[in-house]
Design an enzyme around this catalytic site. Sequence first.
Site, PDB file in Angstrom:
ATOM      1  N   SER A   5       0.874  -1.184   0.000  1.00  0.00           N
ATOM      2  CA  SER A   5       0.000   0.000   0.000  1.00  0.00           C
ATOM      3  C   SER A   5       0.903   1.224   0.000  1.00  0.00           C
ATOM      4  O   SER A   5       2.070   1.137   0.419  1.00  0.00           O
ATOM      5  CB  SER A   5      -0.860  -0.027   1.267  1.00  0.00           C
ATOM      6  OG  SER A   5      -1.433   1.240   1.503  1.00  0.00           O
ATOM      7  N   TYR A  17      -2.375  -0.822  10.186  1.00  0.00           N
ATOM      8  CA  TYR A  17      -2.430  -1.179   8.755  1.00  0.00           C
ATOM      9  C   TYR A  17      -1.140  -0.749   8.055  1.00  0.00           C
ATOM     10  O   TYR A  17      -0.513  -1.539   7.329  1.00  0.00           O
ATOM     11  CB  TYR A  17      -3.649  -0.521   8.114  1.00  0.00           C
ATOM     12  CG  TYR A  17      -3.783  -0.765   6.634  1.00  0.00           C
ATOM     13  CD1 TYR A  17      -4.359  -1.939   6.147  1.00  0.00           C
ATOM     14  CD2 TYR A  17      -3.346   0.181   5.703  1.00  0.00           C
ATOM     15  CE1 TYR A  17      -4.490  -2.158   4.780  1.00  0.00           C
ATOM     16  CE2 TYR A  17      -3.471  -0.027   4.336  1.00  0.00           C
ATOM     17  CZ  TYR A  17      -4.048  -1.198   3.877  1.00  0.00           C
ATOM     18  OH  TYR A  17      -4.176  -1.428   2.524  1.00  0.00           O
TER      19      TYR A  17
HETATM   20  P1  NDP Z   1     -11.487  -5.821   0.320  1.00  0.00           P
HETATM   21  O1  NDP Z   1     -11.804  -5.488   1.737  1.00  0.00           O
HETATM   22  O2  NDP Z   1     -12.442  -5.448  -0.757  1.00  0.00           O
HETATM   23  O3  NDP Z   1     -11.169  -7.361   0.182  1.00  0.00           O
HETATM   24  C1  NDP Z   1     -10.338  -7.997   1.121  1.00  0.00           C
HETATM   25  C2  NDP Z   1     -10.419  -9.470   0.939  1.00  0.00           C
HETATM   26  O4  NDP Z   1      -9.668 -10.089   1.992  1.00  0.00           O
HETATM   27  C3  NDP Z   1     -11.855 -10.002   1.050  1.00  0.00           C
HETATM   28  O5  NDP Z   1     -12.054 -11.029   0.139  1.00  0.00           O
HETATM   29  C4  NDP Z   1     -11.884 -10.517   2.483  1.00  0.00           C
HETATM   30  O6  NDP Z   1     -12.821 -11.545   2.707  1.00  0.00           O
HETATM   31  C5  NDP Z   1     -10.490 -11.046   2.642  1.00  0.00           C
HETATM   32  N1  NDP Z   1     -10.161 -11.182   4.055  1.00  0.00           N
HETATM   33  C6  NDP Z   1     -10.193 -10.232   5.008  1.00  0.00           C
HETATM   34  N2  NDP Z   1      -9.931 -10.763   6.206  1.00  0.00           N
HETATM   35  C7  NDP Z   1      -9.719 -12.092   6.008  1.00  0.00           C
HETATM   36  C8  NDP Z   1      -9.442 -13.167   6.861  1.00  0.00           C
HETATM   37  N3  NDP Z   1      -9.358 -13.004   8.176  1.00  0.00           N
HETATM   38  N4  NDP Z   1      -9.306 -14.393   6.333  1.00  0.00           N
HETATM   39  C9  NDP Z   1      -9.426 -14.581   4.997  1.00  0.00           C
HETATM   40  N5  NDP Z   1      -9.720 -13.607   4.133  1.00  0.00           N
HETATM   41  C10 NDP Z   1      -9.869 -12.366   4.636  1.00  0.00           C
HETATM   42  O7  NDP Z   1     -10.069  -5.138   0.070  1.00  0.00           O
HETATM   43  P2  NDP Z   1      -9.307  -4.757  -1.277  1.00  0.00           P
HETATM   44  O8  NDP Z   1      -9.696  -5.674  -2.357  1.00  0.00           O
HETATM   45  O9  NDP Z   1      -9.395  -3.307  -1.447  1.00  0.00           O
HETATM   46  O10 NDP Z   1      -7.794  -5.033  -0.831  1.00  0.00           O
HETATM   47  C11 NDP Z   1      -7.004  -6.078  -1.368  1.00  0.00           C
HETATM   48  C12 NDP Z   1      -5.571  -5.805  -1.002  1.00  0.00           C
HETATM   49  O11 NDP Z   1      -5.150  -4.574  -1.581  1.00  0.00           O
HETATM   50  C13 NDP Z   1      -5.337  -5.648   0.494  1.00  0.00           C
HETATM   51  O12 NDP Z   1      -4.106  -6.227   0.833  1.00  0.00           O
HETATM   52  C14 NDP Z   1      -5.290  -4.145   0.691  1.00  0.00           C
HETATM   53  O13 NDP Z   1      -4.538  -3.794   1.829  1.00  0.00           O
HETATM   54  C15 NDP Z   1      -4.612  -3.724  -0.591  1.00  0.00           C
HETATM   55  N6  NDP Z   1      -4.819  -2.331  -0.977  1.00  0.00           N
HETATM   56  C16 NDP Z   1      -6.033  -1.897  -1.420  1.00  0.00           C
HETATM   57  C17 NDP Z   1      -6.202  -0.594  -1.843  1.00  0.00           C
HETATM   58  C18 NDP Z   1      -7.522  -0.077  -2.363  1.00  0.00           C
HETATM   59  O14 NDP Z   1      -7.611   1.118  -2.687  1.00  0.00           O
HETATM   60  N7  NDP Z   1      -8.556  -0.899  -2.447  1.00  0.00           N
HETATM   61  C19 NDP Z   1      -5.080   0.354  -1.834  1.00  0.00           C
HETATM   62  C20 NDP Z   1      -3.855  -0.191  -1.325  1.00  0.00           C
HETATM   63  C21 NDP Z   1      -3.734  -1.498  -0.936  1.00  0.00           C
HETATM   64  P3  NDP Z   1     -14.389 -11.225   2.942  1.00  0.00           P
HETATM   65  O15 NDP Z   1     -14.888 -10.719   1.628  1.00  0.00           O
HETATM   66  O16 NDP Z   1     -14.938 -12.529   3.328  1.00  0.00           O
HETATM   67  O17 NDP Z   1     -14.430 -10.182   4.012  1.00  0.00           O
END
Ligand code: NDP
Length: 253
Positions: free
Chosen positions: A159, A172
Amino acid sequence: MPFPTAPASYRPSPDLLRGRTVLVTGAGDGIGRAAALAYAAHGATVILLGRTESKLEQVYDRIEAAGGPKPALVTLDLETASEDNVIQLAAGLAQEFPHLDGLLHNASVLGERRPIESASYASWLQVMQVNVNAQFLLTRHLLPLLQAAPAASIIFTSSGVGRTGKAYWGAYAVSKFATEGFMQVLASELENTSRVRVNSLNPGPTNTGMRRAAYPAERPTDNPAPGDIMPTYLFLMGDDSANITGQAFTAHP
Ligand code: NDP
């Protein structure tokens, strides 16, 4: 210094990942879901790992409906998964797949957006567990399967706040700095001793549930959709990045 991205002219071959097996964490939603669909569309058998089975099933169905290779589905909560759970997962995958060609560490939680002086330890621990410790367990126990592949790619999801610290991003941001450090240590260990390459990727602002939670005042559609940032996810997963390891990428400039 700008972080590299896939070349602007990059057009992945439709067969980029044909015959490959790739595990994606957090594959049920957001960027992980888009990556799972993109990898399958380019020929990969995708192991969909996440905590909400119904969401994973929807991704599974989308891949099947599009005629992609039959995915595998693993329901695992990375907050509560023990080392034994991950060892069992790795053993189960080893029975089904001769090797693993890719691992996208994507699942993360945002935790609290507040100053350190009022942060809760419980939330700190939860963020570190999902964003850092679970990555260690999966990497540690899936490495033998990755090393059995002719060439494998591990992508850690970073990130902007994992590269420059920023007020109120708390656990985070610290977890993402840890992710960058983990990537560098592992890439350095594997560089001359294995065919596994290791890089980090900052997706940049992307219209997902996490982004909307972090920036409630923003207009969500001002940011790219997860599907729009897939070229760099494909570039780093396939052989077009064969000689690249230990680098910190960004998905859009
Ligand atoms: P979302 O919150 O949309 O998706 C996160 C995913 O991780 C979901 O599928 C969620 O599952 C899963 N997850 C969360 N906790 C757990 C857990 N305990 N066990 C298993 N699975 C889990 O986030 P993003 O798609 O936005 O983020 C994806 C990555 O990109 C992350 O690493 C985030 O930090 C990074 N990121 C995102 C940015 C953005 O602007 N979106 C910017 C910078 C970095 P469930 O759906 O079941 O909750």
